[in-house]
Design a protein around this motif. Structure first.
Motif, PDB file in Angstrom:
ATOM      1  N   LEU A  39      18.042 -20.413  10.994  1.00  0.00           N
ATOM      2  CA  LEU A  39      18.096 -20.561  10.311  1.00  0.00           C
ATOM      3  C   LEU A  39      17.113 -20.991   9.574  1.00  0.00           C
ATOM      4  CD1 LEU A  39      19.813 -24.446  11.467  1.00  0.00           C
ATOM      5  CD2 LEU A  39      21.045 -22.200   9.714  1.00  0.00           C
ATOM      6  N   SER A  40      16.384 -20.138  10.036  1.00  0.00           N
ATOM      7  CA  SER A  40      14.372 -20.245   9.359  1.00  0.00           C
ATOM      8  C   SER A  40      14.616 -19.596   8.318  1.00  0.00           C
ATOM      9  CB  SER A  40      13.626 -18.815  10.236  1.00  0.00           C
ATOM     10  OG  SER A  40      13.235 -19.472  11.526  1.00  0.00           O
ATOM     11  N   GLY A  41      14.962 -18.622   7.712  1.00  0.00           N
ATOM     12  CA  GLY A  41      15.521 -18.435   6.125  1.00  0.00           C
ATOM     13  C   GLY A  41      16.170 -18.925   5.379  1.00  0.00           C
ATOM     14  N   SER A  42      17.060 -19.513   5.789  1.00  0.00           N
ATOM     15  CA  SER A  42      18.102 -20.941   5.135  1.00  0.00           C
ATOM     16  C   SER A  42      16.663 -22.056   4.539  1.00  0.00           C
ATOM     17  CB  SER A  42      19.164 -21.178   6.144  1.00  0.00           C
ATOM     18  OG  SER A  42      20.030 -19.384   6.399  1.00  0.00           O
ATOM     19  N   VAL A  43      16.155 -22.493   5.851  1.00  0.00           N
ATOM     20  CA  VAL A  43      15.606 -23.421   5.172  1.00  0.00           C
ATOM     21  C   VAL A  43      14.546 -23.074   4.418  1.00  0.00           C
ATOM     22  CG1 VAL A  43      14.102 -24.937   6.361  1.00  0.00           C
ATOM     23  CG2 VAL A  43      16.109 -24.725   7.005  1.00  0.00           C
ATOM     24  N   THR A  44      14.192 -22.156   4.145  1.00  0.00           N
ATOM     25  CA  THR A  44      13.205 -21.662   3.408  1.00  0.00           C
ATOM     26  C   THR A  44      13.580 -21.421   1.707  1.00  0.00           C
ATOM     27  OG1 THR A  44      11.829 -20.343   4.663  1.00  0.00           O
ATOM     28  CG2 THR A  44      11.011 -19.734   2.691  1.00  0.00           C
ATOM     29  N   LEU A  45      14.450 -20.939   2.331  1.00  0.00           N
ATOM     30  CA  LEU A  45      15.549 -20.964   0.800  1.00  0.00           C
ATOM     31  C   LEU A  45      15.961 -22.101  -0.026  1.00  0.00           C
ATOM     32  CD1 LEU A  45      17.952 -17.734   1.191  1.00  0.00           C
ATOM     33  CD2 LEU A  45      15.855 -17.344  -0.362  1.00  0.00           C
ATOM     34  N   PRO A  51      14.238 -27.566  -6.576  1.00  0.00           N
ATOM     35  CA  PRO A  51      13.091 -27.713  -7.619  1.00  0.00           C
ATOM     36  C   PRO A  51      14.259 -26.738  -8.843  1.00  0.00           C
ATOM     37  CG  PRO A  51      11.768 -26.766  -6.235  1.00  0.00           C
ATOM     38  CD  PRO A  51      13.115 -26.842  -5.688  1.00  0.00           C
ATOM     39  N   SER A  52      14.727 -26.045  -8.823  1.00  0.00           N
ATOM     40  CA  SER A  52      15.166 -25.158  -9.730  1.00  0.00           C
ATOM     41  C   SER A  52      16.388 -24.382  -9.887  1.00  0.00           C
ATOM     42  CB  SER A  52      14.733 -23.693  -9.765  1.00  0.00           C
ATOM     43  OG  SER A  52      14.542 -22.906  -9.248  1.00  0.00           O
ATOM     44  N   ASN A  53      17.795 -24.679  -8.598  1.00  0.00           N
ATOM     45  CA  ASN A  53      18.744 -24.134  -8.148  1.00  0.00           C
ATOM     46  C   ASN A  53      19.396 -25.147  -8.251  1.00  0.00           C
ATOM     47  OD1 ASN A  53      21.299 -22.633  -8.127  1.00  0.00           O
ATOM     48  ND2 ASN A  53      19.936 -20.590  -7.823  1.00  0.00           N
ATOM     49  N   ILE A  54      19.738 -25.999  -8.126  1.00  0.00           N
ATOM     50  CA  ILE A  54      20.569 -27.134  -7.089  1.00  0.00           C
ATOM     51  C   ILE A  54      21.965 -26.679  -6.814  1.00  0.00           C
ATOM     52  CG2 ILE A  54      21.779 -29.389  -7.008  1.00  0.00           C
ATOM     53  CD1 ILE A  54      18.785 -28.959  -7.527  1.00  0.00           C
ATOM     54  N   PRO A  55      22.663 -25.586  -7.151  1.00  0.00           N
ATOM     55  CA  PRO A  55      24.069 -25.329  -6.749  1.00  0.00           C
ATOM     56  C   PRO A  55      23.983 -24.852  -5.029  1.00  0.00           C
ATOM     57  CG  PRO A  55      24.188 -24.624  -9.002  1.00  0.00           C
ATOM     58  CD  PRO A  55      22.731 -25.469  -8.681  1.00  0.00           C
ATOM     59  N   MET A  56      22.581 -23.118  -5.673  1.00  0.00           N
ATOM     60  CA  MET A  56      22.199 -22.591  -4.793  1.00  0.00           C
ATOM     61  C   MET A  56      21.901 -23.554  -3.065  1.00  0.00           C
ATOM     62  SD  MET A  56      19.753 -19.186  -3.816  1.00  0.00           S
ATOM     63  CE  MET A  56      20.487 -18.559  -4.915  1.00  0.00           C
ATOM     64  N   ALA A  57      21.166 -24.567  -3.676  1.00  0.00           N
ATOM     65  CA  ALA A  57      20.464 -25.856  -2.686  1.00  0.00           C
ATOM     66  C   ALA A  57      21.363 -26.234  -1.545  1.00  0.00           C
ATOM     67  CB  ALA A  57      19.675 -26.587  -2.931  1.00  0.00           C
ATOM     68  N   LEU A  58      22.573 -26.777  -2.658  1.00  0.00           N
ATOM     69  CA  LEU A  58      23.623 -27.496  -1.686  1.00  0.00           C
ATOM     70  C   LEU A  58      24.322 -26.796  -1.345  1.00  0.00           C
ATOM     71  CD1 LEU A  58      25.416 -29.390  -4.756  1.00  0.00           C
ATOM     72  CD2 LEU A  58      23.535 -30.169  -2.567  1.00  0.00           C
ATOM     73  N   ASN A  59      24.568 -25.306  -1.510  1.00  0.00           N
ATOM     74  CA  ASN A  59      25.090 -24.219  -0.567  1.00  0.00           C
ATOM     75  C   ASN A  59      25.062 -24.056   0.638  1.00  0.00           C
ATOM     76  OD1 ASN A  59      27.518 -23.316  -2.114  1.00  0.00           O
ATOM     77  ND2 ASN A  59      26.443 -21.556  -3.555  1.00  0.00           N
ATOM     78  N   LEU A  60      23.882 -23.618   0.763  1.00  0.00           N
ATOM     79  CA  LEU A  60      22.394 -23.716   1.621  1.00  0.00           C
ATOM     80  C   LEU A  60      22.582 -24.868   2.577  1.00  0.00           C
ATOM     81  CD1 LEU A  60      19.128 -22.081   0.198  1.00  0.00           C
ATOM     82  CD2 LEU A  60      20.865 -20.990   1.988  1.00  0.00           C
ATOM     83  N   MET A  61      22.514 -25.963   1.805  1.00  0.00           N
ATOM     84  CA  MET A  61      22.822 -26.755   3.288  1.00  0.00           C
ATOM     85  C   MET A  61      23.666 -26.924   3.839  1.00  0.00           C
ATOM     86  SD  MET A  61      21.331 -29.868   0.524  1.00  0.00           S
ATOM     87  CE  MET A  61      21.519 -31.644   1.777  1.00  0.00           C
ATOM     88  N   SER A  66      26.678 -26.282   8.997  1.00  0.00           N
ATOM     89  CA  SER A  66      27.741 -25.860   9.519  1.00  0.00           C
ATOM     90  C   SER A  66      27.259 -25.525  10.876  1.00  0.00           C
ATOM     91  CB  SER A  66      27.975 -25.242   9.121  1.00  0.00           C
ATOM     92  OG  SER A  66      28.960 -25.270   8.109  1.00  0.00           O
ATOM     93  N   PHE A  67      25.938 -24.813  11.108  1.00  0.00           N
ATOM     94  CA  PHE A  67      24.657 -24.605  12.471  1.00  0.00           C
ATOM     95  C   PHE A  67      25.487 -26.148  13.567  1.00  0.00           C
ATOM     96  CE2 PHE A  67      21.714 -22.999  15.176  1.00  0.00           C
ATOM     97  CZ  PHE A  67      21.529 -21.499  14.853  1.00  0.00           C
ATOM     98  N   ILE A  68      24.931 -27.053  12.916  1.00  0.00           N
ATOM     99  CA  ILE A  68      24.465 -28.244  13.266  1.00  0.00           C
ATOM    100  C   ILE A  68      25.924 -28.347  14.053  1.00  0.00           C
ATOM    101  CG2 ILE A  68      24.008 -30.734  13.570  1.00  0.00           C
ATOM    102  CD1 ILE A  68      21.509 -29.616  11.441  1.00  0.00           C
ATOM    103  N   ILE A  69      27.218 -28.130  13.389  1.00  0.00           N
ATOM    104  CA  ILE A  69      28.091 -28.678  13.498  1.00  0.00           C
ATOM    105  C   ILE A  69      28.517 -27.956  14.956  1.00  0.00           C
ATOM    106  CG2 ILE A  69      30.681 -29.185  12.680  1.00  0.00           C
ATOM    107  CD1 ILE A  69      29.913 -30.312  10.148  1.00  0.00           C
ATOM    108  N   GLY A  70      28.355 -27.158  14.661  1.00  0.00           N
ATOM    109  CA  GLY A  70      28.891 -25.521  15.726  1.00  0.00           C
ATOM    110  C   GLY A  70      28.653 -26.129  17.215  1.00  0.00           C
ATOM    111  N   SER A  71      26.869 -26.413  16.671  1.00  0.00           N
ATOM    112  CA  SER A  71      25.836 -26.759  18.041  1.00  0.00           C
ATOM    113  C   SER A  71      26.438 -27.962  18.514  1.00  0.00           C
ATOM    114  CB  SER A  71      24.798 -27.126  17.863  1.00  0.00           C
ATOM    115  OG  SER A  71      23.833 -25.644  17.164  1.00  0.00           O
ATOM    116  N   SER A  72      26.922 -28.956  17.805  1.00  0.00           N
ATOM    117  CA  SER A  72      27.331 -30.150  18.671  1.00  0.00           C
ATOM    118  C   SER A  72      28.582 -29.831  19.196  1.00  0.00           C
ATOM    119  CB  SER A  72      27.646 -30.822  16.980  1.00  0.00           C
ATOM    120  OG  SER A  72      26.907 -31.109  16.806  1.00  0.00           O
TER     121      SER A  72
END
Length: 219
Positions: A39-45, A51-61, A66-72
């Motif tokens: 997730l390091s790259g995803s969190v950076t992205l 600030p500029s691309n809310i749809p992409m930010a929502l996709n990354l979130m 999902s990664f956290i859900i899998g770990s759970s």
């Protein structure tokens, strides 16, 4: 620590890291160079996109969550820090296999949802392989492993003894992840996103082998 681990753990670590490297290769080759297995790259992205691309930010979130859900899921099914027979390792491998199957089927038409299922599979795998007998074994990313290797080599230079089992384990994981990337590149050229079916099948086979091993060990 590592000396308490059964000898077959190296084989499992190599296979799991190969699976993760293969999954990550699919993400990097097919979907805007998005890493899936960590997730390091995803969190950076996410930080860059907010600030500029809310749809992409929502996709990354969604991918991060999902990664956290899998770990759970792993945390729910497995407790404690020792590798013991009878735990739900086979069930987790079957779940990971199913998640990768769903991901492969969805990626072409529903990219973000498909990536979420792949990310969930990686979170699940990384969590159930993280701690055995107090020994940290992460199979879906390599930053911590390269760091630990550097620390070990620095201590050797100081005159401290080399932990050979730990060093071998780390090298095995690195080679597995690298092999997964190479294999993923080859398979992606022929199968595209359906390359994820191969690590899914590998997880299913591993789950079956573990269940057989567990049953034989009881006899």
């Amino acid at each position: 620590m590592f000396t308490k681990l059964p000898r077959w753990v190296e084989y499992g670590a190599f296979t799991l890291s190969l699976i993760a490297g293969l999954i990550n290769a699919v993400g990097l080759l097919g979907f805007e160079h998005k890493a899936i297995s960590h997730l390091s790259g995803s969190v950076t992205l996410l930080g860059v996109s907010l600030p500029s691309n809310i749809p992409m930010a929502l996709n990354l979130m969604m991918i991060i969550i999902s990664f956290i859900i899998g770990s759970s899921i792993s945390g729910l099914l497995i407790s404690g820090e020792s590798l013991k027979l009878g735990r739900y390792y086979d069930v987790l491998l079957f779940i990971e296999s199913g998640l990768l199957l769903v991901s492969a089927l969805l990626l072409n038409q529903y990219m973000t949802v498909g990536l979420c299922f792949a990310s969930m599979a990686c979170g699940l795998q990384n969590a159930f392989a993280t701690t055995y007998s107090g020994a940290v074994i992460r199979t879906t990313h390599l930053t911590g492993i390269f760091t630990d290797l550097g620390i070990m080599f620095g201590r050797v230079i100081k005159g401290e003894p080399l932990d050979k089992r730990k060093c071998v384990m780390y090298i095995v994981i690195i080679l597995g992840f690298l092999s997964g990337g190479i294999l993923g590149n080859v398979l992606f050229a022929f199968y595209g996103v359906f390359t994820l079916l191969f690590p899914g099948l590998a997880c299913f086979i591993l789950g079956c082998l573990y269940r057989i091993y567990r049953q034989l060990s009881k006899n």
